[in-house]
Design a protein around this motif. Structure first.
Motif, PDB file in Angstrom:
ATOM      1  N   PRO A 270       0.848  -1.201   0.000  1.00 44.77           N
ATOM      2  CA  PRO A 270       0.000   0.000   0.000  1.00 44.77           C
ATOM      3  C   PRO A 270       0.883   1.251   0.000  1.00 44.77           C
ATOM      4  CG  PRO A 270      -0.670  -1.529   1.736  1.00 44.77           C
ATOM      5  CD  PRO A 270       0.613  -2.046   1.168  1.00 44.77           C
ATOM      6  N   PRO A 271       0.768   2.101  -0.997  1.00 39.78           N
ATOM      7  CA  PRO A 271       1.689   3.238  -1.093  1.00 39.78           C
ATOM      8  C   PRO A 271       1.355   4.333  -0.077  1.00 39.78           C
ATOM      9  CG  PRO A 271       0.052   3.359  -2.834  1.00 39.78           C
ATOM     10  CD  PRO A 271      -0.184   2.051  -2.119  1.00 39.78           C
ATOM     11  N   ALA A 272       2.392   5.063   0.324  1.00 42.07           N
ATOM     12  CA  ALA A 272       2.238   6.224   1.196  1.00 42.07           C
ATOM     13  C   ALA A 272       2.501   7.487   0.384  1.00 42.07           C
ATOM     14  CB  ALA A 272       3.223   6.138   2.358  1.00 42.07           C
ATOM     15  N   GLN A 283       1.964   6.052  -7.369  1.00 42.82           N
ATOM     16  CA  GLN A 283       2.104   4.656  -6.957  1.00 42.82           C
ATOM     17  C   GLN A 283       0.708   4.093  -6.716  1.00 42.82           C
ATOM     18  OE1 GLN A 283       5.216   3.153  -4.546  1.00 42.82           O
ATOM     19  NE2 GLN A 283       6.765   4.611  -5.236  1.00 42.82           N
ATOM     20  N   ILE A 298      -5.967   1.685  -4.589  1.00 41.86           N
ATOM     21  CA  ILE A 298      -5.362   2.816  -3.879  1.00 41.86           C
ATOM     22  C   ILE A 298      -4.309   3.487  -4.748  1.00 41.86           C
ATOM     23  CG2 ILE A 298      -4.018   3.479  -1.841  1.00 41.86           C
ATOM     24  CD1 ILE A 298      -5.241   1.060  -0.403  1.00 41.86           C
TER      25      ILE A 298
END
Lengths: 335, 335, 335, 335
Positions: A270-272, A283, A298
């Motif tokens: 899961p990208p930040a 991303q 996401i």
């Protein structure tokens, strides 16, 4: 050297354009227009540029100045582009607008979401919607591009390939997104004051945020969109939900769709938002939930990068026929 | 192309070096050493680099690997350089070390501040202290540079010209500085956890922070230094005080001293750390207080930029005889 | 029940007074004046009070309303108290003012630091300076108290006992302090916008911040004071320096001075502002540096607590002859 | 006076319990157990309590100590309660546990979500699920309460009345929630380090976060739950979506359901987490979207307040037969 004018040079997007253009191999920022801060040195308005642009100043817009430039960037308060577009279009130079004024393709939809009649409906057809990953060829041959909104970019990039591949029900889409505070612009407001936002998280614009219209137009789907404000300066994370048509592998679908895209990275993690902060990178990740039959998708972008100034430069590069990645990076400033 | 090895590639300074080298016209990061994360893909260790360096991985250090590189950067935990320096120096390739191991010029001072005997005292003389604005020529001809510490750089740059100009009493210097949390490195600690630091400001290392020794060596003065931790990720602000020898214009003195420096900007406005965040820039201001007869001198840098990776590259550029500014900028990522 | 009026009820200090009074065993907030938001429900102006004060509203100030109250708190923009003081004082009810208007004891000093003549110089003598730890008895018998400024409280509490004990040279004092953003008040300004402050640290008010005058008055010493802005909402840390008269134990001196004080905690550990956030607590530490012959003295408070609303209630408790600690705590909201 | 023991007194929830108990009219914290910090003074472990609890210390747990207390609070790492519950239950004193160990009512569901067999399945029936607004009477007569998880509380409170009123399709529920970092506990981890989280927003635990099981049990519905990490210390915002059975007024439904609840405030304004920070308050809003036929329902709580320590005390008050609101407030520390 390609001489550019920036309309709205004193705002946050204007400042980011100046930062990116300073490192661009072909573009030069030759005219910096910003009526509210006209006459002030750039280093006072944008203190990060104080050392790099010691002599430059913000100036009041005047039409004649457009004679000296090869391309116009506009990052103006909502509604200004409607009044200026005709003037710029008749110069016959490439025009990249970040305003919402010319993103929608029909004036009725505009009026429904923006609450007032469009002032230049005849020009709507002159603009190409600006997300290169969607419509690169149209941008290449366009004279005017309406660069997509930050939230819209964050939602459209992950959802579009899944809709195109018929993996999801187009009436089921929910976009739950969260933005850093710079997305609200530079004007001082209590709602974006440090003491209001710090240590707090909240939703706003319930049911009726205007970027919904762009998302629905670009996706050809119905979207329920809820924006949130995060106590951070930059970044948008869009967490999207949709009912799956059947079991599927959305991560693979995204990987396939974006395999050749220089700015889109599909990842299992899961990208930040900070991973792409300060960059033009995107991303993406996705999951199919067999318990509920839904997709979870996401995306992370920098609202001032891929969501604004980065995307504007990417569009300009295409319009100018130069390397699409010139002056841009996918590498965020991290940590 | 100049092939570089990074020792300590998995830390924050290592990540920043990789980010800067990716945009550098001459350098390439060919070997990425980091024992604790050996075997992991760069994109997992440094998620901001996931799109840009898709195939690269962190590897375990081995001496033979140095055969293939033209320059070594080291950003290792304290003490490691003492054990590795001889190995690297004998390769006779340029070596830029960010450790504190070889910054001081005598082993007795080292022992006093670091609390243990130096493990390679004979090599102390092989290193030039790395702040290009102070000793550019020595760096140019050096084989090994010990790049200055982040706090030390922030304190030395504004105070050195005032001491050189005999404007201040060298026994009167107080450096009150504040750093973003990335200065404490990447290792997980409760003291640098988000919940500890967010919404809080505090001093630490009272009276005995080790960077004091560098400041005193480089300034030829006695320094009382108090570091503070700011709830931000990057940036150092050094607020320095000294008793003036007499009325003077310290702002003019700094302007004169740094007129030709590409990375130092002297400004009347008190600088904010975000103005230089993500860059190699330094912003300075100063005041003479006639009420108390003291000077107030302030500098802002990015601890990972001019305070670490930026300065390392600036030193490397000098050692390699290429443009000192290659791959570097003064423009912060703002806001 | 003691009925209180709050002038300036819509600001941050007003909101904090309302929060503290809601938990106070004797006080009630019966009239809430705030001209700019008159007519608005309290729950809209102060959303944290929405559940607790469902029917209350902000109202426009009118003198007659003071007939119905037993005590007046004022937390107004600078200068307003000078115009209202005579009206309130003639009601002969206790008055606790947070404005800077009546803190100084002579009008010439006021004029020098505030840049304009005082509008009610004859009333300066009617106010007692409000820091209970300094002048508890005078506050007990006062009709009007000018509660100390937030920075001044943070500097005076640690330095006063050391000066009283003749441990330091009174001409050598430097106060380097840093405040959370709520100290700048509630009005929307670009300088206190989230995007400006987040990730940034800077000094302001160089050499001439007005709280210097209070510090010098209360300490009987010369002070060079530099305030800084921290990316946090609440809290002040004052890091103070002074030349020692000779070797001494300042931590013991502070422990002795504050042994019986309910809100002051002297600690060996350098305090962090979050330890006292949301409280009326003060945490102090100190060191004697034998290398430089200086003292390093540090205090942490909440600028809205001990630096404003908490101190106002502590003063009110004394004036009313009730338990000095009523409605107050030393316990911060942590983490 | 009611003597309480806290198991897990050195964690963040333990510290918050100590803060709340210090202001509680009836409870006293007499035994503070915390194995990892046994022997340390409370003021070192919880610096905000340094002034208030000067002599107290953390001690190692021993069963005999439970003889001296009237109630046990436990806030232990996951799994510990399963091993301790039998010991505590046989003392026949009220027990409020914050662990997830006894929240679910059947061991098969536990095993499915937690990935291992329950160690004390026979005791599951001894615990009442602890959200007073749901099952106040059961809590009043319970000997053991498993206080609900923070995310679960935030999701259940707004959705339960809408499901009970048959306004929504129970197979359609999406809970998109975001938490401050203190929800991850006190242990140092890179994922919760300041430099990782600051300026960043991300999702985690995709599809499989364990609180989903509680939500589904309490709501009797299928839930797709996505947690996110916000760069703030405290607070949870749950943004919930569900397909409406037909046009409805969910705000009115919530207002009706919670009209008499002391800690729940239903509001038209989208709530921000800071409005309830440091409190036991809940703020809720809701909308019916006629465009998409969905409900949008939002709740804000403090994860350490109503999501942990506040709710534990609210449950304890009920079990003890004292005022449910004793020692609690709805008023957040704002700004």
């Amino acid at each position: 050297m390609i001489r550019t004018a920036i309309l709205g040079a004193s705002g946050y997007v204007g400042g980011e354009l100046l930062r990116l253009i300073a490192a661009h191999p072909e573009l030069r920022a030759t005219r910096l227009f910003g009526d509210s801060k006209a006459g002030q040195p750039v280093g006072k308005v944008h203190p990060h540029l104080a050392g790099a642009l010691p002599g430059a100043a913000i100036e009041r817009f005047e039409e004649a100045a457009l004679e000296d430039v090869d391309l116009v960037f506009a990052a103006l308060p909502h509604g200004h582009s409607q009044r200026l577009a005709a003037t710029i279009l008749k110069k016959d130079i490439p025009f990249v607008d970040l305003g919402a004024d010319f993103r929608l393709d029909d004036s009725a939809t505009y009026e429904r979401w923006y609450g007032h009649a469009h002032e230049a409906p005849a020009l709507l057809g002159s603009f190409v919607y600006g997300i290169p990953e969607l419509n690169r060829d149209a941008i290449r041959s366009a004279k005017a591009v309406a660069a997509a909104g930050c939230y819209a970019t964050a939602a459209i990039l992950p959802m579009k390939p899944l809709l195109d591949a018929d993996l999801v029900d187009p009436t089921s889409i929910i976009v739950n997104a969260a933005s850093g505070v710079s997305g609200a612009g530079r004007e001082a407001k209590e709602a974006t004051g440090f003491s209001t936002v710090d240590g707090s998280f909240s939703a706003y614009g319930l049911l009726n945020h205007r970027h919904t219209a762009e998302m629905e137009m670009a996706l050809g789907a119905t979207v329920l969109f809820t924006p949130h404000l995060v106590p951070m300066t930059r970044g948008i994370l869009a967490t999207c939900y949709a009912t799956a048509v059947g079991p599927c592998d959305p991560l693979q679908a995204l990987s396939n769709a974006y395999a050749d895209e220089p700015f889109v990275h599909v990842t299992d993690a899961p990208p930040a938002t900070k991973w792409v902060s300060g960059s033009n990178g995107v991303q993406l990740t996705a999951r199919y939930d067999e318990r509920t039959g839904r997709l979870l998708v996401i995306s992370a972008i920098d609202n001032l990068g891929k969501g604004a100034a980065g995307q504007m430069i990417q569009c300009a590069n295409l319009m100018l026929g130069i390397d699409e990645s010139a002056g841009l990076t996918t590498i965020g400033v991290y940590p």
